[in-house]
Motif scaffolding. Structure first.
Motif, PDB file in Angstrom:
ATOM      1  N   HIS A  85      13.234 101.631  -0.073  1.00  0.00           N
ATOM      2  CA  HIS A  85      12.380 102.197  -1.121  1.00  0.00           C
ATOM      3  C   HIS A  85      11.920 101.142  -2.125  1.00  0.00           C
ATOM      4  N   VAL A  86      12.409  99.912  -1.997  1.00  0.00           N
ATOM      5  CA  VAL A  86      12.003  98.830  -2.892  1.00  0.00           C
ATOM      6  C   VAL A  86      10.866  98.050  -2.227  1.00  0.00           C
ATOM      7  N   LEU A  87       9.769  97.887  -2.948  1.00  0.00           N
ATOM      8  CA  LEU A  87       8.616  97.178  -2.393  1.00  0.00           C
ATOM      9  C   LEU A  87       8.797  95.671  -2.577  1.00  0.00           C
ATOM     10  N   VAL A  88       8.624  94.930  -1.496  1.00  0.00           N
ATOM     11  CA  VAL A  88       8.725  93.470  -1.524  1.00  0.00           C
ATOM     12  C   VAL A  88       7.336  92.880  -1.332  1.00  0.00           C
ATOM     13  N   VAL A  89       6.946  92.018  -2.254  1.00  0.00           N
ATOM     14  CA  VAL A  89       5.644  91.360  -2.190  1.00  0.00           C
ATOM     15  C   VAL A  89       5.850  89.926  -1.715  1.00  0.00           C
ATOM     16  N   LEU A  90       5.331  89.608  -0.531  1.00  0.00           N
ATOM     17  CA  LEU A  90       5.319  88.233  -0.060  1.00  0.00           C
ATOM     18  C   LEU A  90       4.004  87.619  -0.525  1.00  0.00           C
ATOM     19  N   ASP A  91       4.085  86.831  -1.574  1.00  0.00           N
ATOM     20  CA  ASP A  91       2.894  86.233  -2.188  1.00  0.00           C
ATOM     21  C   ASP A  91       2.593  84.924  -1.454  1.00  0.00           C
ATOM     22  N   PHE A 123      16.824  88.244   4.337  1.00  0.00           N
ATOM     23  CA  PHE A 123      16.706  88.795   2.983  1.00  0.00           C
ATOM     24  C   PHE A 123      16.158  90.216   3.025  1.00  0.00           C
ATOM     25  N   LEU A 124      15.098  90.430   3.757  1.00  0.00           N
ATOM     26  CA  LEU A 124      14.473  91.762   3.816  1.00  0.00           C
ATOM     27  C   LEU A 124      15.419  92.800   4.383  1.00  0.00           C
ATOM     28  N   ASP A 125      16.305  92.385   5.281  1.00  0.00           N
ATOM     29  CA  ASP A 125      17.282  93.327   5.835  1.00  0.00           C
ATOM     30  C   ASP A 125      18.235  93.847   4.754  1.00  0.00           C
ATOM     31  N   ARG A 126      18.393  93.107   3.663  1.00  0.00           N
ATOM     32  CA  ARG A 126      19.283  93.527   2.578  1.00  0.00           C
ATOM     33  C   ARG A 126      18.574  94.369   1.519  1.00  0.00           C
ATOM     34  N   VAL A 127      17.255  94.448   1.593  1.00  0.00           N
ATOM     35  CA  VAL A 127      16.498  95.176   0.574  1.00  0.00           C
ATOM     36  C   VAL A 127      16.404  96.653   0.963  1.00  0.00           C
ATOM     37  N   PRO A 128      16.761  97.570   0.071  1.00  0.00           N
ATOM     38  CA  PRO A 128      16.622  98.997   0.381  1.00  0.00           C
ATOM     39  C   PRO A 128      15.169  99.344   0.732  1.00  0.00           C
ATOM     40  N   ILE A 164      19.435  93.196  -6.933  1.00  0.00           N
ATOM     41  CA  ILE A 164      18.847  94.521  -6.761  1.00  0.00           C
ATOM     42  C   ILE A 164      19.798  95.596  -7.286  1.00  0.00           C
ATOM     43  N   THR A 165      19.263  96.497  -8.106  1.00  0.00           N
ATOM     44  CA  THR A 165      20.035  97.629  -8.627  1.00  0.00           C
ATOM     45  C   THR A 165      19.274  98.914  -8.322  1.00  0.00           C
ATOM     46  N   GLU A 166      19.829 100.026  -8.796  1.00  0.00           N
ATOM     47  CA  GLU A 166      19.127 101.300  -8.603  1.00  0.00           C
ATOM     48  C   GLU A 166      17.832 101.348  -9.419  1.00  0.00           C
ATOM     49  N   ARG A 167      17.649 100.408 -10.325  1.00  0.00           N
ATOM     50  CA  ARG A 167      16.423 100.369 -11.148  1.00  0.00           C
ATOM     51  C   ARG A 167      15.341  99.462 -10.573  1.00  0.00           C
ATOM     52  N   THR A 168      15.682  98.718  -9.521  1.00  0.00           N
ATOM     53  CA  THR A 168      14.715  97.776  -8.940  1.00  0.00           C
ATOM     54  C   THR A 168      13.600  98.526  -8.221  1.00  0.00           C
ATOM     55  N   LYS A 169      12.375  98.226  -8.577  1.00  0.00           N
ATOM     56  CA  LYS A 169      11.220  98.859  -7.937  1.00  0.00           C
ATOM     57  C   LYS A 169      10.379  97.870  -7.143  1.00  0.00           C
ATOM     58  N   LEU A 170      10.403  96.597  -7.528  1.00  0.00           N
ATOM     59  CA  LEU A 170       9.485  95.617  -6.952  1.00  0.00           C
ATOM     60  C   LEU A 170      10.147  94.244  -6.942  1.00  0.00           C
ATOM     61  N   ILE A 171       9.880  93.471  -5.884  1.00  0.00           N
ATOM     62  CA  ILE A 171      10.381  92.104  -5.772  1.00  0.00           C
ATOM     63  C   ILE A 171       9.217  91.204  -5.371  1.00  0.00           C
ATOM     64  N   VAL A 181       1.775  91.913   1.674  1.00  0.00           N
ATOM     65  CA  VAL A 181       1.472  90.476   1.649  1.00  0.00           C
ATOM     66  C   VAL A 181       0.215  90.240   0.822  1.00  0.00           C
ATOM     67  N   LEU A 182       0.277  89.241  -0.051  1.00  0.00           N
ATOM     68  CA  LEU A 182      -0.885  88.845  -0.844  1.00  0.00           C
ATOM     69  C   LEU A 182      -1.406  87.500  -0.370  1.00  0.00           C
ATOM     70  N   ARG A 183      -2.719  87.405  -0.239  1.00  0.00           N
ATOM     71  CA  ARG A 183      -3.379  86.131   0.035  1.00  0.00           C
ATOM     72  C   ARG A 183      -4.655  86.048  -0.799  1.00  0.00           C
ATOM     73  N   THR A 184      -5.265  84.873  -0.801  1.00  0.00           N
ATOM     74  CA  THR A 184      -6.396  84.661  -1.689  1.00  0.00           C
ATOM     75  C   THR A 184      -7.454  83.770  -1.051  1.00  0.00           C
ATOM     76  N   PHE A 185      -8.674  83.907  -1.538  1.00  0.00           N
ATOM     77  CA  PHE A 185      -9.756  83.000  -1.165  1.00  0.00           C
ATOM     78  C   PHE A 185      -9.901  81.875  -2.193  1.00  0.00           C
TER      79      PHE A 185
END
Length: 355
Positions: free
Chosen positions: A178-184, A171-176, A143-150, A210-214
């Motif tokens: 303002h960075v969006l984390v997608v749990l797929d 892991f999430l505790d280490r993510v700033p 993660i850098t200052e340019r990271t927007k999405l994980i 969180v992403l899920r699918t049918f």
């Protein structure tokens, strides 16, 4: 003079679907072999009779049903044309410059680098660990200052490995924030790790979606309907970039009917998990390395021999999904389909070549 197209599109790899052949067993695309439930088939037929009318662009009824089922507000739910469409929309709402970075494990879902480049952002792939899991510490370090999405694919496609809740939360505790984390969680219904539910994890974390699918356990892959659960601000942004009417009328009706039959569908996943264990045990006994899977497939890390193995399997009448240089993903099918694959994979002449 021809139209000017973005020159970088020439470098985007095409998404490669699993092969199909009418005379072969197809274990290449992570599809369920079970068709839609009778109640869903009835809903499909009824909705098809109204195909002359546009679908509900707000997907109101399905979003309400999902909200009630998941114990969240409707404002926390967005629906898309499969969860892969939502992946691309998440890049769109977070990245607005080529210097913006999207972090994901590799190898993981092959759409991640594609949707990142289509979104005009920069991919930051992080190698898996030696046991074929996300290296969450290395991802946090990336993660850098340019990271927007994980993107965190859990269970991971194509390796089937998964992280329990405690590891994800560290892991999430280490993510700033303002960075969006997608749990797929496309394969969530096949996951049997206790308390590993991204929606529960995200209830107190506004930067988690969180992403899920049918498409998988619900057996609606051909209708293309997935959903996102997250903070209302994220959901509102997704609704702004949503392609109008992209979740069709039939898909909405089928998803609602399938959601109402959730218990019956989970019973079907239990059958698959029994087969998953049987296939993995047989492959291990034959001498293959097969990491534990929490999805509806198993992974054979065959490296440079992956393409050769897949071609040999196809010649034996079973289509599997190779990933050049990394491994082969084998969907768990019906018992007779699994037997046909195992007859090939565990034959002495095959194990001598590939294990």
């Amino acid at each position: 003079m021809t139209a000017r197209i973005r020159p970088d599109l020439a470098t985007i790899p095409a998404y490669v679907p699993g092969r199909t052949h009418p005379d072969a067993v197809k274990l290449a695309s992570n599809e369920t072999t079970f068709g839609p439930l009778p109640s869903a088939a009835k809903a499909i037929a009824a909705a098809a009779e109204q195909a002359n009318r546009y679908p509900d662009n707000q997907v109101t009824e399905l979003r309400a049903a999902l909200a009630e089922f998941l114990g969240v507000s409707v404002a926390n739910v967005a629906v898309g044309c499969g969860s892969v469409a939502l992946c691309q929309e998440l890049v769109q709402i977070t990245c607005d410059a080529t210097t913006d970075e999207v972090v994901f494990a590799w190898r993981s879902f092959e759409a991640y680098p594609i949707v990142t480049q289509v979104g005009n952002a920069t991919s930051v792939p992080v190698p898996l660990t030696a046991d074929h899991r996300h290296d969450l510490d290395a991802m946090a370090d990336a993660i850098t200052e340019r990271t927007k999405l994980i993107f965190v694919c859990n269970p991971n496609n194509p390796t089937g490995t998964a992280h329990p809740r405690a590891e994800l939360e560290r892991f999430l505790d280490r993510v700033p924030p303002h960075v969006l984390v997608v749990l797929d969680e496309a394969y969530f219904e096949y996951l049997r790790l206790p308390e590993t539910d991204g929606i529960e994890i995200g209830r107190t974390r506004p930067n988690v979606v969180v992403l899920r699918t049918f498409s998988k356990a619900y057996g609606l892959a051909g209708l293309r309907v997935g959903y996102a659960v997250g903070d209302p601000e994220v959901i509102t942004a997704l609704l702004k970039v949503h392609i109008p009417f992209s979740v069709n009328r039939v898909a909405q009706a089928a998803a609602i009917a399938s959601l109402e039959a959730h218990g019956e569908l989970l019973d079907r996943t239990d059958v698959l998990i029994t087969q998953r264990a049987r296939v993995r045990d047989a492959l291990l006994a034959a001498g293959y390395e097969v990491p534990p899977s929490e999805a509806n497939f198993v992974w054979l890390p065959l490296g440079a021999r992956s393409l050769e193995f897949a071609e040999a399997s196809a010649a034996a009448g079973v289509l599997v999904r190779p990933f050049a240089g990394d491994g082969v993903r084998v969907t768990i099918g019906d018992p007779h389909e699994n037997e046909r694959f195992l007859a090939f994979a565990t034959a002495p002449e095959t194990t001598l070549r590939f294990r």
